[in-house]
Design a protein around this motif. Structure first.
Motif, PDB file in Angstrom:
ATOM      1  N   LEU A 538      -4.724  -0.244  -5.037  1.00 54.89           N
ATOM      2  CA  LEU A 538      -5.351  -0.715  -3.807  1.00 54.89           C
ATOM      3  C   LEU A 538      -4.783  -2.072  -3.409  1.00 54.89           C
ATOM      4  N   SER A 539      -4.623  -2.975  -4.364  1.00 61.09           N
ATOM      5  CA  SER A 539      -4.079  -4.302  -4.071  1.00 61.09           C
ATOM      6  C   SER A 539      -2.661  -4.202  -3.533  1.00 61.09           C
ATOM      7  N   GLU A 544       1.154  -4.260   1.198  1.00 61.40           N
ATOM      8  CA  GLU A 544       2.045  -3.515   2.088  1.00 61.40           C
ATOM      9  C   GLU A 544       1.524  -3.521   3.518  1.00 61.40           C
ATOM     10  N   LEU A 545       0.194  -3.373   3.668  1.00 62.85           N
ATOM     11  CA  LEU A 545      -0.398  -3.382   5.003  1.00 62.85           C
ATOM     12  C   LEU A 545      -0.232  -4.749   5.669  1.00 62.85           C
ATOM     13  N   ASN A 546      -0.451  -5.810   4.903  1.00 57.90           N
ATOM     14  CA  ASN A 546      -0.282  -7.144   5.469  1.00 57.90           C
ATOM     15  C   ASN A 546       1.153  -7.389   5.911  1.00 57.90           C
ATOM     16  N   TRP A 547       2.112  -6.839   5.157  1.00 57.93           N
ATOM     17  CA  TRP A 547       3.521  -6.955   5.551  1.00 57.93           C
ATOM     18  C   TRP A 547       3.774  -6.238   6.880  1.00 57.93           C
ATOM     19  N   HIS A 568      -1.876   2.623  10.880  1.00 57.81           N
ATOM     20  CA  HIS A 568      -3.133   3.385  10.854  1.00 57.81           C
ATOM     21  C   HIS A 568      -3.175   4.345   9.660  1.00 57.81           C
ATOM     22  N   LYS A 569      -2.024   4.927   9.325  1.00 57.13           N
ATOM     23  CA  LYS A 569      -1.972   5.829   8.173  1.00 57.13           C
ATOM     24  C   LYS A 569      -2.284   5.070   6.888  1.00 57.13           C
ATOM     25  N   LEU A 570      -1.723   3.876   6.747  1.00 58.18           N
ATOM     26  CA  LEU A 570      -1.965   3.078   5.550  1.00 58.18           C
ATOM     27  C   LEU A 570      -3.405   2.568   5.511  1.00 58.18           C
ATOM     28  N   ILE A 574      -6.005   3.115   2.464  1.00 61.82           N
ATOM     29  CA  ILE A 574      -6.717   2.008   1.813  1.00 61.82           C
ATOM     30  C   ILE A 574      -8.223   2.247   1.851  1.00 61.82           C
ATOM     31  N   SER A 575      -8.734   2.721   2.991  1.00 62.40           N
ATOM     32  CA  SER A 575     -10.170   3.011   3.088  1.00 62.40           C
ATOM     33  C   SER A 575     -10.577   4.059   2.062  1.00 62.40           C
TER      34      SER A 575
END
Length: 853
Positions: A538-539, A544-547, A568-570, A574-575
């Motif tokens: 998850l971390s 990756e999402l923040n990037w 949106h896929k990522l 994560i959710s």
């Protein structure tokens, strides 16, 4: 070389080329004895280490290529069939196993042919070919009884038990299962005894004998863990999860399902992972997370169909239809439920087909087609009355009662509800018991029996509290309670009509902001360290999402569409991971330990003479308000209808949105202000004029309800100007939350942190930070490229006052991804919420930061 040692050496070799070299180098040992040893090794490990079974299959394939002996070839076909089962390729597995059986028969090896039938029966049953499975089982039993093979005969009976259960014939399943277990106990085979205990426990659960089921599950789980039977352990955990769902223990169910799914993923068993996803989706729907369940079913149904898992596909489609109905997607619900009914009929499982028709009955009732709905429900009820599973009849009775009540036949529905309350309690079906109690309370209200209604609603609310308390994770607790608020609100409404405003307010607060109050305590007491590998994944996904967030603003508009799709896929992944982490957490009893009942005397004392609390509530489509001061509690009924307030909110938001165009609308600024003020005056007149008569000149604590969360109460305007110009205004999600936060020890001093990130559409942000800096000259200031989330993380924990001025974006479809825009990109609400702050005041000066549902 001894055959068993050579077989183990081949299996230990991880590389296919290495295995081939070993067989070639020791050709003289490449005989039938080696084939038999590899086959036995495959049988030893395929239920616990499927990857080892696949290595045995590869070794046998290479052995048969070097030694053309037909017995070796038959063994190779046999073990290849087993390996295909572990990969979920059931049709291919059946073909291989059938070929192996024919080969052994032609060689005069009847007993070996019978043994291939054990695995083939399993594969054929999972494919839904039950008549073929029964024929295979009967033939195999004859062979094993002639050869006095108790182990193989028990395996066949165990598989026949599973076939009967898949068709809803639980009494037959119980008989087969008991005979199989007796055989395994007789020969003291602990591994197969554990598998038989799990299977028989499933049957007891279907027969609603939960205590017998739990005893067998516990015995089976202890054996599986002690013997290292990972696959069987995963199956038992999934079974215990289902038992927990049946009994309403949703927290335990989430934990078991997640543990089971992880094991299947680690073992590389995709068909079992897909089935585990079904269990997860089912409990999500039970908890009210219908969109999440819908998405899992949409992804899983095609997988099950492609793998020819007909029974699982039918169950998935039935639950997919239920989730679709709850989301108001009636056409999708109708198609999925009808497809499920056809599949169950083809399976010969009339009970499950009837349950699918019950869902169709509810669908027709939602459309107002009560006669057709009643026809469906009664026909299904007739079929389910013959079912071995007594829970099925409860569902039929509930559906019929609901249709009768909504169509106006109150007395007939009441009779069924009374019967349901007794029978559901006896069968430990607390969910149905709670719903029936609440429905009977509504009937009592219609009949003018207030005391009886209160009793029923209180009993229903107590069950909700019991079921909710052990749930892990605030999302699960919030969704569960959101689905079951009705008895709390019904009690509040009864008490307000009777003038018991204190009791009414207590019931409103028991329903409102419970999860937020609990999560505040949980965040203070929980550790940030989590060794769970899923947490590590998850971390990594968050990084990756923040990037990706950071890249978005630096990307050309033409490329943003693809980047947005990946984001949106990522976010969805994560959710899902967050729910899995929560589902495997143990926060049992958190709600009961952290939530305190609203103490009215403490609330009034805390408010003092200078403050009043106005708590809005919606009854029957109209907003009313409680007004609490240190001296009194009053209730002001029917301030305005939801429809007219929503219309005014929409008008206000339209006017406010015009100001975003800046210089373009500057010439019309005075007109826009007048129009905006008109809506602000209208909302104050409708919602606050009468409560302010009670509150006087006091400062206000306002607790909104539903769409009132969209109203900027500070900015509402009266004859004396904007509300904030005449008094302090505080917005809180609930009286309990406000009371808990307001009594915290105040910080006497501390440094301020001022951060602002401007662009061409909000050019005055830097001026805002400068203006605040003059008021707080000791403040740490960060603007432009220095206004980064990394800097925020470094500075925020020690700050007494935090001010963030930047762009903001609200995400209604997933509020945790609402974001602030700092120098390196977007910072989500979830990112901020994970930080521990000690600030006295945090200000978010950005668009959309006050929006909520």
């Amino acid at each position: 070389m001894e055959p068993k040692r050579f077989a183990q050496k081949l299996i230990d070799e991880p590389n296919a080329r290495g295995r081939r070299k070993l067989i070639t180098a020791h050709r003289k040992f490449a005989d039938v004895s080696l084939a038999e040893s590899l086959t036995e090794k495959c049988f030893e490990v395929w239920a616990s280490e499927p990857t080892v079974a696949r290595r045995a299959s590869h070794a046998l394939t290479q052995l048969s290529a070097i030694n053309r002996d037909p017995v070796i070839a038959a063994h190779a076909e046999w073990v290849q069939g087993i390996a295909l089962i572990t990969r979920g390729r059931l049709a291919d597995a059946s073909d291989r196993l059938e070929a192996a059986g024919r080969a052994f028969i032609s060689l005069g090896l009847e007993h070996l042919a019978g043994r291939t039938m054990v695995a083939r029966l399993l594969a054929v049953a999972m494919l839904g070919e039950y008549k073929v499975a029964k024929a295979i089982g009967t033939s195999a039993l004859d062979i094993f009884e002639r050869h006095s093979d108790e182990l193989a005969a028990g395996k066949i009976e165990l598989n026949l038990s599973n076939v009967a259960a898949r068709r809803g014939r639980y009494t037959d399943a119980k008989q087969y299962g008991q005979r199989a277990l007796t055989r395994f106990e007789k020969i003291k085979d602990r591994e197969w005894q554990a598998m038989a205990e799990n299977s028989l426990a499933n049957t007891y659960a279907d027969l609603n004998d939960f205590r017998s089921a739990e005893r067998l599950y516990r015995d089976a789980l202890a054996s599986a863990r002690g013997l290292g039977m990972t696959v069987t352990e995963a199956e038992i955990e999934a079974s215990l999860g289902n038992l927990a769902v049946f009994r309403g223990s949703y927290g335990s169910a989430l934990n078991y399902f997640e543990s089971s799914r992880r094991k299947y993923e680690d073992l590389g068993m995709p068909h079992q992972s897909a089935i585990a996803d079904l269990e997860i989706a089912y409990i999500y729907a039970e908890l009210g997370l219908y969109q999440e369940a819908f998405e899992i079913y949409a992804a899983t149904v095609p997988k099950l169909r492609s793998r020819h898992l007909r029974a699982e596909e039918a169950r998935a489609r039935a639950n997919f239809g239920h989730a679709s109905e709850k989301l108001g997607r009636y056409r999708k619900a109708d198609s999925q439920l009808r497809a499920a009914a056809r599949l169950f009929e083809n399976e010969g499982n009339l009970s499950e087909r009837a349950l699918a028709e019950l869902s169709l009955a509810r669908l027709e009732a939602n459309r107002g087609n009560y006669d057709r709905a009643l026809e469906y429900a009664r026909r299904a009820g007739d079929m389910l009355s013959e079912s071995d599973n007594p829970r099925h009849a409860l569902h039929a009775q509930w559906s019929e009662a609901e249709i009768l009540r909504t169509s106006g036949d109150i007395e007939s529905s009441a009779q069924i509800y009374r019967k349901l309350i007794r029978s559901s309690a006896k069968l430990e079906q607390r969910g149905i018991q709670q719903a029936a109690l609440n429905a009977l309370g509504k009937v009592a209200v219609l009949q003018g029996r207030g005391a009886a209604a209160v009793k029923r609603f209180e009993e229903a609310a107590a069950i909700v509290e019991d079921l909710r308390a052990p749930l892990p994770g605030e999302e699960f607790r919030m969704a569960f309670l959101g689905e079951r608020l009705e008895p709390f609100l019904n009690l509040a409404q009864i008490h307000t009509k009777a003038g018991n405003f204190t009791d009414a307010l207590i019931w409103i607060e028991r329903a409102r902001s419970r999860t937020l109050a609990e999560s505040i305590v949980a965040s203070r007491t929980s550790s940030s360290e989590n060794p769970d590998p899923l947490f590590e994944k998850l971390s990594a996904r968050r990084e990756e999402l923040n990037w990706l967030y950071g890249r978005f603003d630096d990307t050309d508009a033409t490329d943003r569409k693809g980047l947005s799709k990946n984001i949106h896929k990522l976010e969805k992944e994560i959710s899902a991971l967050q729910r899995r982490v929560a589902g495997s957490s143990d926060l049992s009893g958190l709600a009961g330990h952290t939530h305190s009942e609203l103490d009215i005397s403490k609330l009034q004392k805390r408010l003092g003479k200078e403050r009043a609390l106005i708590e809005f509530v919606e009854f029957d489509g109209h907003f009313s308000a409680f007004v609490i001061t240190d001296a009194a509690i009053s209730f002001i009924e029917c301030l305005a209808s939801r429809t007219e307030i929503e219309r005014d909110i929409e008008g206000l938001r339209f006017q406010l949105s015009s100001f975003k165009y800046g210089a373009t609308v500057a010439p019309m600024a005075s007109i826009l202000v007048r129009r905006t003020d008109a809506y602000l005056e209208r909302l104050l007149d409708k919602l606050l004029a009468r409560p302010l008569e009670q509150a006087g000149s006091r400062a206000l604590v306002i607790v909104p309800s539903g769409p009132l969360n969209y109203i900027p109460f500070h900015a509402l305007r009266g004859a004396g100007g904007y509300l904030i110009e005449s008094r302090e205004v505080v917005i809180a999600p609930g009286a309990v939350v406000w009371l808990g936060l307001d009594k915290r020890r105040k910080r006497k001093s501390g440094r301020a942190l001022l951060m602002g990130f401007a662009d061409e559409s909000i050019p005055l942000v830097n001026a805002e930070i400068d203006a605040l800096g003059k008021l707080m000259p000791e403040a740490d200031r960060f603007t432009g490229s220095s206004c980064s989330f990394a800097e925020y993380l470094r500075q925020a924990p020690g700050a007494a006052f935090i001010h963030l001025a930047c762009h903001g974006d609200f995400r209604a479809e997933d509020p945790s991804y609402s974001s602030l825009h700092l120098a390196e990109g977007w910072v989500t609400a979830g990112d901020v919420a994970r930080q521990k702050l000690n600030a006295e005041l945090v200000t978010l000066s950005a668009c959309d930061t006050g929006i909520n549902k």
